[in-house]
Design a protein around this motif. Structure first.
Motif, PDB file in Angstrom:
ATOM      1  N   CYS A  21      18.371  35.108   4.498  1.00 22.62           N
ATOM      2  CA  CYS A  21      17.149  35.371   5.268  1.00 22.62           C
ATOM      3  C   CYS A  21      17.459  35.930   6.658  1.00 22.62           C
ATOM      4  N   PHE A  22      18.529  35.441   7.275  1.00 26.71           N
ATOM      5  CA  PHE A  22      18.914  35.960   8.587  1.00 26.71           C
ATOM      6  C   PHE A  22      19.359  37.422   8.501  1.00 26.71           C
ATOM      7  N   CYS A  23      19.836  37.814   7.306  1.00 24.32           N
ATOM      8  CA  CYS A  23      20.320  39.190   7.133  1.00 24.32           C
ATOM      9  C   CYS A  23      19.216  40.145   6.706  1.00 24.32           C
ATOM     10  N   VAL A  24      18.045  39.606   6.359  1.00 22.25           N
ATOM     11  CA  VAL A  24      16.917  40.451   5.949  1.00 22.25           C
ATOM     12  C   VAL A  24      16.128  40.810   7.203  1.00 22.25           C
ATOM     13  N   THR A  25      16.502  41.879   7.839  1.00 21.76           N
ATOM     14  CA  THR A  25      15.811  42.283   9.066  1.00 21.76           C
ATOM     15  C   THR A  25      14.514  43.034   8.774  1.00 21.76           C
ATOM     16  N   ASP A  26      14.408  43.591   7.572  1.00 22.18           N
ATOM     17  CA  ASP A  26      13.199  44.328   7.173  1.00 22.18           C
ATOM     18  C   ASP A  26      12.875  43.943   5.733  1.00 22.18           C
ATOM     19  N   THR A  27      11.946  43.034   5.585  1.00 21.36           N
ATOM     20  CA  THR A  27      11.645  42.488   4.254  1.00 21.36           C
ATOM     21  C   THR A  27      11.209  43.563   3.270  1.00 21.36           C
ATOM     22  N   MET A  28      10.335  44.455   3.676  1.00 20.00           N
ATOM     23  CA  MET A  28       9.792  45.448   2.751  1.00 20.00           C
ATOM     24  C   MET A  28      10.879  46.401   2.259  1.00 20.00           C
ATOM     25  N   SER A  29      11.855  46.727   3.108  1.00 17.54           N
ATOM     26  CA  SER A  29      12.929  47.627   2.665  1.00 17.54           C
ATOM     27  C   SER A  29      13.793  46.956   1.598  1.00 17.54           C
ATOM     28  N   ILE A  30      13.907  45.647   1.688  1.00 17.97           N
ATOM     29  CA  ILE A  30      14.678  44.911   0.678  1.00 17.97           C
ATOM     30  C   ILE A  30      13.892  44.822  -0.630  1.00 17.97           C
ATOM     31  N   LEU A  31      12.582  44.595  -0.516  1.00 19.72           N
ATOM     32  CA  LEU A  31      11.748  44.482  -1.704  1.00 19.72           C
ATOM     33  C   LEU A  31      11.618  45.804  -2.446  1.00 19.72           C
ATOM     34  N   THR A  32      11.734  46.912  -1.729  1.00 25.25           N
ATOM     35  CA  THR A  32      11.530  48.232  -2.334  1.00 25.25           C
ATOM     36  C   THR A  32      12.824  49.037  -2.411  1.00 25.25           C
ATOM     37  N   THR A  33      13.958  48.384  -2.351  1.00 27.37           N
ATOM     38  CA  THR A  33      15.239  49.086  -2.361  1.00 27.37           C
ATOM     39  C   THR A  33      15.406  49.957  -3.612  1.00 27.37           C
ATOM     40  N   PRO A  34      15.941  51.157  -3.466  1.00 24.54           N
ATOM     41  CA  PRO A  34      16.177  52.014  -4.635  1.00 24.54           C
ATOM     42  C   PRO A  34      17.239  51.454  -5.583  1.00 24.54           C
ATOM     43  N   LEU A  35      18.035  50.508  -5.096  1.00 25.44           N
ATOM     44  CA  LEU A  35      19.050  49.890  -5.947  1.00 25.44           C
ATOM     45  C   LEU A  35      18.427  48.964  -6.984  1.00 25.44           C
ATOM     46  N   GLY A  36      17.199  48.534  -6.723  1.00 28.80           N
ATOM     47  CA  GLY A  36      16.511  47.649  -7.662  1.00 28.80           C
ATOM     48  C   GLY A  36      16.893  46.196  -7.547  1.00 28.80           C
ATOM     49  N   VAL A  37      17.873  45.870  -6.721  1.00 26.51           N
ATOM     50  CA  VAL A  37      18.344  44.494  -6.531  1.00 26.51           C
ATOM     51  C   VAL A  37      18.440  44.239  -5.036  1.00 26.51           C
ATOM     52  N   GLY A  38      17.606  43.354  -4.521  1.00 26.39           N
ATOM     53  CA  GLY A  38      17.498  43.139  -3.086  1.00 26.39           C
ATOM     54  C   GLY A  38      18.787  42.739  -2.406  1.00 26.39           C
ATOM     55  N   PHE A  39      19.537  41.797  -2.993  1.00 24.60           N
ATOM     56  CA  PHE A  39      20.734  41.321  -2.303  1.00 24.60           C
ATOM     57  C   PHE A  39      21.815  42.399  -2.232  1.00 24.60           C
ATOM     58  N   MET A  40      21.815  43.322  -3.186  1.00 24.09           N
ATOM     59  CA  MET A  40      22.787  44.418  -3.124  1.00 24.09           C
ATOM     60  C   MET A  40      22.514  45.319  -1.924  1.00 24.09           C
ATOM     61  N   GLN A  41      21.239  45.509  -1.613  1.00 24.24           N
ATOM     62  CA  GLN A  41      20.890  46.298  -0.434  1.00 24.24           C
ATOM     63  C   GLN A  41      21.349  45.580   0.831  1.00 24.24           C
ATOM     64  N   VAL A  42      21.225  44.264   0.860  1.00 20.78           N
ATOM     65  CA  VAL A  42      21.701  43.483   2.005  1.00 20.78           C
ATOM     66  C   VAL A  42      23.218  43.609   2.126  1.00 20.78           C
ATOM     67  N   PHE A  43      23.935  43.540   0.997  1.00 21.80           N
ATOM     68  CA  PHE A  43      25.387  43.711   1.034  1.00 21.80           C
ATOM     69  C   PHE A  43      25.749  45.087   1.602  1.00 21.80           C
ATOM     70  N   LEU A  44      25.017  46.107   1.167  1.00 27.16           N
ATOM     71  CA  LEU A  44      25.287  47.471   1.624  1.00 27.16           C
ATOM     72  C   LEU A  44      24.999  47.619   3.120  1.00 27.16           C
ATOM     73  N   ASN A  45      23.876  47.041   3.557  1.00 23.38           N
ATOM     74  CA  ASN A  45      23.527  47.094   4.981  1.00 23.38           C
ATOM     75  C   ASN A  45      24.556  46.356   5.835  1.00 23.38           C
ATOM     76  N   THR A  46      25.030  45.230   5.311  1.00 26.83           N
ATOM     77  CA  THR A  46      25.966  44.386   6.069  1.00 26.83           C
ATOM     78  C   THR A  46      27.326  45.033   6.213  1.00 26.83           C
ATOM     79  N   THR A  47      27.895  45.486   5.101  1.00 33.58           N
ATOM     80  CA  THR A  47      29.250  46.029   5.131  1.00 33.58           C
ATOM     81  C   THR A  47      29.285  47.485   5.600  1.00 33.58           C
TER      82      THR A  47
END
Length: 529
Positions: free
Chosen positions: A310-336
């Motif tokens: 949750c601390f890493c989700v700075t923009d909830t809607m971008s995670i929910l609508t990620t083109p990757l189709g998997v929210g946590f993968m988008q967080v991993f990509l944003n983080t690294t």
């Protein structure tokens, strides 16, 4: 109906009078297949013959149950439910409420698992503990719901893993546009892996799952440390206090309660070890411990991961609508900031997820086999067989493979409809928990004697049972709600339809044929006593 002799355990090397623990006799090893003298005694009391090999020990069954739940991985995979309904605060506190509530549920189930350590689990416990006037019919319905719940669990765990593979392809090739049949083919590939490990490599399953649980623990730190160190973080006040209705309910508390279903799916199946009881040495003592440690260890890992995520989700809607189709993968990509880094973290989660699928298939095949052994299903004589070669219920494994294969076709029409299987499986399993715990609570209220248990709740038992029931009933209600108001045909939660069809079919089949073939496990217990 099968004769009682077909179910009786071998009586060599052990007296069939009161339990060994009650007489103070040592619990010694009888054989590799039969397990300890306590295991032989338990099987004899329940009127069952030992057909599978007791390959699991205390450490390996704990690893197995930890991998089945995989709560920190599951909370990442199902986080979209809570982010859409409740926001980050809903995810954090909703998960915590589910974690605490399932502590009472797990303790209640663990006590019954110690009293009657059998692959049947809930339907067997209902048969033994329900009032005599209704125990046969109720245990029959619970058996069908258990089959539905575990088969659905196999389908959804494989689906979630397949999504990660498709997401990895998109991550490395943004121009790739996935088709629904692509995901279906990936599901079939994962299903084949599950099949191989549940047949040809079945004797190595304790070792394999023991190794995977090491990855489960190490992977937790491997994922969480980069998130702590590298990710941009949102404010603590927003994450812990800001509940959000992103789906348009115009009612934040209602939205948050609906979002609890995702967190609940991280704990449904906590009794998986009980369904492996007939393959665990010293099951009446080992299984309850494994259940409680799985709840506590996985629960804490999951909550820490939920907070971190949750601390890493700075923009909830971008995670929910990620083109990757998997929210946590988008967080991993944003983080690294690197596809390689995100890929490494995802592959680690994917490996754990695939072997969670393997463990879920093992669990549901044992539950299916047990219910068929007690003549609760069509073609019971076939499904209730154990392969002499593999010493596992291989026909039940085949049915699971066929069920998931057929169910995978649903996503060709609607991936949203397929995701409703989460609610279907959760509602079915919650129902089995409610009924079995209610039977135990009723016995306590009536002051009726309980079976000896190596995990005894004692005087706190009734309070624990009642708290568990209140908690489960609330969850059961919201398991059938759609994720958004004014749902269309596609976004409607059709879990209630599948749930209703199974109950109606089971009831009709019971009155046509089941009542003539199904006596319930308690009948074998009485006759073998």
């Amino acid at each position: 109906m099968a004769s009682v002799e077909e179910h009786k355990a071998p009586m060599t090397n052990v007296d069939s009078d009161p339990s060994l623990s009650e007489r103070g006799e040592p619990n010694h090893l009888v054989s590799e297949k039969d397990g300890t003298s306590a295991d032989v005694q338990d099987m004899a009391r329940m009127g069952k013959r030992q057909e599978t090999r007791r390959n699991f020990r205390q450490v390996t069954i704990l690893g197995f149950t930890m991998v089945v739940l995989s709560s920190w991985e599951a909370i990442l995979a199902t986080s979209v439910f809570a982010l859409g309904n409740g926001g980050t605060a809903g995810l954090i506190w909703g998960y915590f409420i589910i974690f605490i509530g399932f502590g009472f549920v797990t303790a209640s189930l663990a006590e019954m698992a110690s009293m009657a350590p059998t692959s049947g689990g809930q339907y067997h416990w209902v048969s033994e503990f329900a009032p005599r006037s209704c125990q046969k019919f109720i245990s029959y319905i619970v058996g069908w719901l258990g089959v539905l719940g575990w088969q659905s669990a196999a389908a959804i765990t494989i689906y979630l893993s397949s999504n990660q593979i498709v997401g990895l392809i998109i991550m490395h090739n943004p121009s790739y546009i996935p088709k629904t049949w692509h995901g279906m083919m990936v599901m079939w590939a994962i299903l084949m892996v599950c099949y191989l490990f549940n047949t040809f490599f079945s004797r190595k399953l304790p070792l394999v799952e023991g190794l995977i649980v090491i990855l489960h623990v190490a992977g937790f730190f491997a994922v969480i440390i980069p998130l702590w160190v590298m990710a941009d973080r949102s404010s603590a006040s927003d994450n812990f206090t800001l509940f959000v209705d992103n789906m348009g309910w115009n009612n934040v508390p209602l939205s948050t309660f609906i979002g609890l279903v995702g967190a609940a799916s991280c704990f449904v199946g906590v009794e998986s070890g009980a369904h492996m009881s007939e393959e665990v040495r010293n099951a009446s003592e080992v299984i309850p411990r494994a259940m409680m440690w799985t709840w506590l260890g996985n629960g804490l890992f999951g909550w820490i991961m939920a907070i971190t995520f949750c601390f890493c989700v700075t923009d909830t809607m971008s995670i929910l609508t990620t083109p990757l189709g998997v929210g946590f993968m988008q967080v991993f990509l944003n983080t690294t900031g690197s596809t390689t880094g995100a890929t490494v973290l995802t592959v680690m989660m994917l490996t754990i997820g695939v072997f969670a699928c393997v463990a879920v298939m093992a669990t549901n095949s044992r539950q299916l086999f047990s219910f068929a052994r007690d003549k609760g299903l069509p073609f019971s004589s076939v499904l209730g067989q154990v392969s002499p070669r593999f010493e596992i219920p291989i026909n039940a494994v085949y049915v699971t493979v066929a069920f998931v294969t057929i169910l995978s076709l649903v996503q060709l029409g609607s991936t949203v409809a397929y995701m409703q299987i989460v609610s279907l499986g959760t509602a079915s399993m919650i129902t089995t928990y409610i009924i079995s715990i209610s039977c135990m609570a009723l016995k306590r209220i009536r002051g009726e004697p309980l079976l000896p248990s190596k995990f005894d709740l004692g005087k706190a038992g009734l309070a624990v049972n009642i708290i568990a029931l209140i908690f489960l009933i609330v969850l059961w209600i919201f398991a059938f709600w759609p994720t958004s108001p004014n749902p269309t045909v596609e976004t409607m939660n059709w879990a209630v339809l599948g749930y209703g069809i199974v109950i109606i079919f089971a009831a009709v089949y019971y009155f046509i044929r089941g009542r003539h073939t199904y006596s319930g496990p308690v009948e074998y217990v009485r006759k073998s006593a």
